[in-house]
Write an enzyme that holds these catalytic residues in place. Structure first.
Site, mmCIF file in Angstrom:
data_model
loop_
_atom_site.group_PDB
_atom_site.id
_atom_site.type_symbol
_atom_site.label_atom_id
_atom_site.label_comp_id
_atom_site.label_asym_id
_atom_site.label_seq_id
_atom_site.Cartn_x
_atom_site.Cartn_y
_atom_site.Cartn_z
ATOM 1 N N ALA A 7 0.857 -1.139 -0.050
ATOM 2 C CA ALA A 7 -0.159 0.006 -0.046
ATOM 3 C C ALA A 7 0.720 1.296 0.024
ATOM 4 O O ALA A 7 1.882 1.228 0.450
ATOM 5 C CB ALA A 7 -0.844 0.057 1.354
ATOM 6 N N GLY A 56 0.580 -5.144 1.102
ATOM 7 C CA GLY A 56 -0.949 -5.243 0.244
ATOM 8 C C GLY A 56 -0.470 -5.878 -1.262
ATOM 9 O O GLY A 56 -1.210 -6.441 -1.847
ATOM 10 N N GLU A 84 -0.721 -9.423 -0.323
ATOM 11 C CA GLU A 84 -2.118 -9.965 -0.334
ATOM 12 C C GLU A 84 -2.970 -9.668 -1.600
ATOM 13 O O GLU A 84 -3.832 -10.569 -1.831
ATOM 14 C CB GLU A 84 -2.707 -8.848 0.835
ATOM 15 C CG GLU A 84 -1.936 -8.944 2.201
ATOM 16 C CD GLU A 84 -2.160 -7.859 3.137
ATOM 17 O OE1 GLU A 84 -2.114 -6.684 2.801
ATOM 18 O OE2 GLU A 84 -2.442 -8.229 4.166
ATOM 19 N N GLU A 135 4.720 -5.054 7.097
ATOM 20 C CA GLU A 135 4.287 -4.144 7.655
ATOM 21 C C GLU A 135 4.662 -3.800 9.283
ATOM 22 O O GLU A 135 4.303 -2.973 9.685
ATOM 23 C CB GLU A 135 2.836 -4.507 7.931
ATOM 24 C CG GLU A 135 1.875 -4.308 6.461
ATOM 25 C CD GLU A 135 1.916 -5.536 5.544
ATOM 26 O OE1 GLU A 135 2.690 -6.494 5.846
ATOM 27 O OE2 GLU A 135 1.120 -5.959 4.714
#
Ligand code: CO8
Length: 259
Positions: A65, A110, A113, A133
């Site tokens: 992200a 992300g 993911e 993260e």
């Protein structure tokens, strides 16, 4: 005119979606995820497309992200805006055609993911996967603790999530995160060939098969077996099943017509 964040190309029955923010290693912003959702839904509704490939570039599938967009958000900002993750389980469930993640370079946070939301992952030999993260003072928020654990088991998922280390393509393959590893040279072409192979099959039957494998993640074995049996029975109501079996008996190539 601003650059398109997700590029779409249709190649022999396959929709190829490329994330297109190379300067920031395809960092995923709200705008990218919205564009990706729209592009996926357009391919889902395109009868000329039987399979979808989602990719990035040689250096990065997606490095996570967008940290610069996220860094100053408050709890209420994230909660209210549904920051990037919100609608994604819905979009994922709306895509019944198979989606292959073609991962070269970094698939982090992300990005990892997003790859795991696809139906399977094919990795280039330079791919690197990780959930870093923890090093940013947060945790995966788009399924990383859940899908990674289901894919590679608790011990290895704990290792990845708690240390934030990266896993190379070879380790990811032996752990079961990726289905195969291919050389970086001609990587996308080779993945598209895999997808084209799927696109020549009966799309409704491919969708049923996908649904059954996904059911294995959600149900008990007994319920999953029941579900599979019902769907297996349903394939006999499809003309493509007659075509597939007749073509085998007649020693010819099947010509599936998606009906
Ligand atoms: N966000 C924003 N910008 C990024 C990101 C990112 N995730 N990753 C890289 N960039 C930018 C860099 O800032 C740099 O920009 P600039 O040139 O302007 O300085 C450019 O991309 C190139 O990156 P580097 O110079 O760092 O390239 P290197 O080759 O040296 O390093 C790495 C590559 C190792 C991939 C490094 O860029 C890196 O560590 N990136 C961050 C990886 C990361 O921590 N990802 C996790 C992000 S958090 C997350 O994904 C949470 C998702 C949960 C969402 C849930 C919502 C509900």
């Amino acid at each position: 005119m601003s650059e398109q964040l997700v590029l779409t190309k249709i190649d022999g029955g396959v929709g190829v979606l490329s994330l297109n923010r190379p300067k920031v290693l395809n960092a995923l912003s709200n705008e990218v995820m919205e564009a990706l959702g729209e592009a996926l839904l357009a391919l889902e509704n395109n009868d000329d497309v039987g399979a979808i490939v989602l990719t990035g570039n040689d250096k990065a599938f997606a490095a996570g992200a967008d940290i610069s967009a996220m860094k100053d958000w408050s709890y209420m900002d994230v909660y209210k805006s549904n920051y990037i993750g919100g609608p994604w389980e819905t979009i994922k469930n709306a895509i019944r055609k198979p989606v292959i993640a073609a991962v070269s370079g970094y698939a982090l946070g992300g990005g990892c993911e997003l790859a795991m939301m696809c139906d399977f992952i094919i990795a280039a030999d330079n791919a690197k996967f990780g959930q870093p993260e923890i090093k940013l003072g947060t945790i995966p928020g788009l399924g990383g603790t859940q899908r990674l654990t289901r894919a590679i088991g608790k011990s290895k998922a704990m290792d990845m999530v708690l240390t934030g280390r990266m896993m190379d393509a070879k380790e990811a393959e032996s752990a079961g995160l990726v289905s195969r590893v291919l050389p970086l040279e001609n990587f996308l072409e080779e993945v598209v060939k895999v997808a084209q192979g799927i696109a020549t099959l009966s799309t409704p039957v491919v969708m049923m098969a996908k649904q059954c494998v996904n059911a294995a993640q959600e149900t008990t074995l007994e319920q999953g077996l029941q579900y599979e049996r019902r769907v297996f029975h349903a394939t006999f109501a499809i003309q493509d099943q007659k075509e597939g079996m007749n073509a085998f008996i007649e020693k010819r190539q099947a010509n599936f017509r998606n009906m």
